[in-house]
Motif scaffolding. Structure first.
Motif, mmCIF file in Angstrom:
data_model
loop_
_atom_site.group_PDB
_atom_site.id
_atom_site.type_symbol
_atom_site.label_atom_id
_atom_site.label_comp_id
_atom_site.label_asym_id
_atom_site.label_seq_id
_atom_site.Cartn_x
_atom_site.Cartn_y
_atom_site.Cartn_z
ATOM 1 N N PHE A 200 -3.205 8.783 -10.678
ATOM 2 C CA PHE A 200 -3.072 8.971 -9.245
ATOM 3 C C PHE A 200 -2.556 10.382 -8.987
ATOM 4 O O PHE A 200 -1.491 10.752 -9.454
ATOM 5 C CB PHE A 200 -2.088 7.955 -8.650
ATOM 6 C CG PHE A 200 -2.488 6.535 -8.915
ATOM 7 C CD1 PHE A 200 -3.603 5.989 -8.317
ATOM 8 C CD2 PHE A 200 -1.743 5.744 -9.767
ATOM 9 C CE1 PHE A 200 -3.967 4.679 -8.552
ATOM 10 C CE2 PHE A 200 -2.098 4.438 -10.013
ATOM 11 C CZ PHE A 200 -3.214 3.905 -9.406
ATOM 12 N N CYS B 297 -5.531 0.831 -8.353
ATOM 13 C CA CYS B 297 -6.173 1.789 -7.452
ATOM 14 C C CYS B 297 -6.888 0.983 -6.361
ATOM 15 O O CYS B 297 -7.006 -0.242 -6.438
ATOM 16 C CB CYS B 297 -7.141 2.685 -8.214
ATOM 17 S SG CYS B 297 -8.534 1.837 -8.974
ATOM 18 N N ALA B 298 -7.371 1.652 -5.329
ATOM 19 C CA ALA B 298 -7.999 0.964 -4.201
ATOM 20 C C ALA B 298 -9.261 0.217 -4.636
ATOM 21 O O ALA B 298 -9.521 -0.899 -4.186
ATOM 22 C CB ALA B 298 -8.334 1.969 -3.106
ATOM 23 N N ASP C 77 -3.641 10.224 -3.165
ATOM 24 C CA ASP C 77 -4.396 9.019 -3.507
ATOM 25 C C ASP C 77 -3.664 7.772 -3.014
ATOM 26 O O ASP C 77 -2.443 7.702 -3.021
ATOM 27 C CB ASP C 77 -4.588 8.900 -5.017
ATOM 28 C CG ASP C 77 -5.614 9.881 -5.549
ATOM 29 O OD1 ASP C 77 -6.341 10.480 -4.734
ATOM 30 O OD2 ASP C 77 -5.686 10.037 -6.781
ATOM 31 N N VAL C 78 -4.446 6.793 -2.610
ATOM 32 C CA VAL C 78 -3.887 5.510 -2.195
ATOM 33 C C VAL C 78 -3.844 4.599 -3.410
ATOM 34 O O VAL C 78 -4.807 4.509 -4.173
ATOM 35 C CB VAL C 78 -4.748 4.873 -1.084
ATOM 36 C CG1 VAL C 78 -4.245 3.482 -0.731
ATOM 37 C CG2 VAL C 78 -4.762 5.754 0.146
ATOM 38 N N TYR C 79 -2.708 3.927 -3.594
ATOM 39 C CA TYR C 79 -2.586 2.950 -4.665
ATOM 40 C C TYR C 79 -1.784 1.758 -4.162
ATOM 41 O O TYR C 79 -1.156 1.809 -3.109
ATOM 42 C CB TYR C 79 -1.967 3.563 -5.923
ATOM 43 C CG TYR C 79 -0.530 3.999 -5.788
ATOM 44 C CD1 TYR C 79 0.509 3.207 -6.255
ATOM 45 C CD2 TYR C 79 -0.198 5.221 -5.209
ATOM 46 C CE1 TYR C 79 1.831 3.611 -6.141
ATOM 47 C CE2 TYR C 79 1.113 5.632 -5.096
ATOM 48 C CZ TYR C 79 2.115 4.818 -5.567
ATOM 49 O OH TYR C 79 3.427 5.217 -5.454
ATOM 50 N N TYR C 80 -1.849 0.662 -4.893
ATOM 51 C CA TYR C 80 -1.197 -0.576 -4.476
ATOM 52 C C TYR C 80 -0.282 -1.062 -5.594
ATOM 53 O O TYR C 80 -0.631 -0.994 -6.765
ATOM 54 C CB TYR C 80 -2.243 -1.652 -4.172
ATOM 55 C CG TYR C 80 -3.105 -1.287 -2.991
ATOM 56 C CD1 TYR C 80 -2.775 -1.695 -1.714
ATOM 57 C CD2 TYR C 80 -4.247 -0.505 -3.146
ATOM 58 C CE1 TYR C 80 -3.554 -1.351 -0.628
ATOM 59 C CE2 TYR C 80 -5.035 -0.162 -2.083
ATOM 60 C CZ TYR C 80 -4.680 -0.584 -0.820
ATOM 61 O OH TYR C 80 -5.453 -0.239 0.255
ATOM 62 N N SER D 268 2.787 10.896 -3.283
ATOM 63 C CA SER D 268 3.296 12.144 -2.725
ATOM 64 C C SER D 268 3.212 13.288 -3.739
ATOM 65 O O SER D 268 3.393 14.441 -3.395
ATOM 66 C CB SER D 268 4.748 11.969 -2.278
ATOM 67 O OG SER D 268 5.539 11.602 -3.385
ATOM 68 N N ARG E 66 0.853 -1.192 0.000
ATOM 69 C CA ARG E 66 0.000 0.000 0.000
ATOM 70 C C ARG E 66 0.882 1.233 0.000
ATOM 71 O O ARG E 66 1.808 1.344 0.800
ATOM 72 C CB ARG E 66 -0.880 -0.011 1.239
ATOM 73 C CG ARG E 66 -1.817 1.162 1.327
ATOM 74 C CD ARG E 66 -2.626 1.065 2.619
ATOM 75 N NE ARG E 66 -3.656 2.052 2.674
ATOM 76 C CZ ARG E 66 -3.520 3.238 3.234
ATOM 77 N NH1 ARG E 66 -2.376 3.582 3.786
ATOM 78 N NH2 ARG E 66 -4.520 4.090 3.246
ATOM 79 N N LYS E 67 0.578 2.184 -0.885
ATOM 80 C CA LYS E 67 1.347 3.422 -0.962
ATOM 81 C C LYS E 67 0.403 4.602 -1.099
ATOM 82 O O LYS E 67 -0.728 4.466 -1.542
ATOM 83 C CB LYS E 67 2.292 3.389 -2.156
ATOM 84 C CG LYS E 67 3.371 2.333 -2.029
ATOM 85 C CD LYS E 67 4.460 2.588 -3.017
ATOM 86 C CE LYS E 67 5.634 1.719 -2.668
ATOM 87 N NZ LYS E 67 6.878 2.313 -2.996
ATOM 88 N N VAL E 68 0.917 5.782 -0.743
ATOM 89 C CA VAL E 68 0.180 7.031 -0.912
ATOM 90 C C VAL E 68 1.007 7.907 -1.842
ATOM 91 O O VAL E 68 2.208 8.079 -1.653
ATOM 92 C CB VAL E 68 -0.038 7.731 0.451
ATOM 93 C CG1 VAL E 68 -0.748 9.056 0.261
ATOM 94 C CG2 VAL E 68 -0.817 6.834 1.391
#
Length: 102
Positions: free
Chosen positions: A21, A48-49, A25-28, A7, A3-5
């Motif tokens: 993104f 994406c989530a 935004d949260v992405y994987y 920047s 899981r990453k956000v």
């Protein structure tokens, strides 16, 4: 999956839906590393989530479906006869949906 956000705004897109993104935004990221012949190869899959959730639900539902599969599509797997160069014999039947041997 990691899981990453974001920047900042990213150039990479979701593999499933193609959304971008933006910052916050949260992405994987799913990274697959494998060795093949003389090299080591790596692939990164970005989701994406929403698509990650759909993917996990798909696999969860498929695992629940496997015991109830009635094997509508069957493939016969052939193996070579030992001692023969070009002759094959049927080894087993396999369901193409759930992968069960019949």
């Amino acid at each position: 999956m990691k899981r990453k956000v974001a920047s900042r705004k990213l150039k990479r897109k979701c593999l499933s839906c193609g959304c971008n993104f933006k910052k916050g935004d949260v992405y994987y990221i799913d990274r697959k590393v494998f060795a093949y012949l003389d090299g080591v190869f790596a692939d990164e899959y970005t989701y994406c989530a929403k698509c990650k959730y759909k993917l996990e639900e798909h696999f969860r539902r498929f695992e629940r479906f496997k015991p109830h599969c009635h094997h509508p599509i069957i493939n016969t797997v052939w193996t070579p006869i030992s001692g023969e160069e070009w002759r094959y014999e049927p080894d087993h039947d396999e369901c193409l949906i759930c992968g069960a041997w019949l």
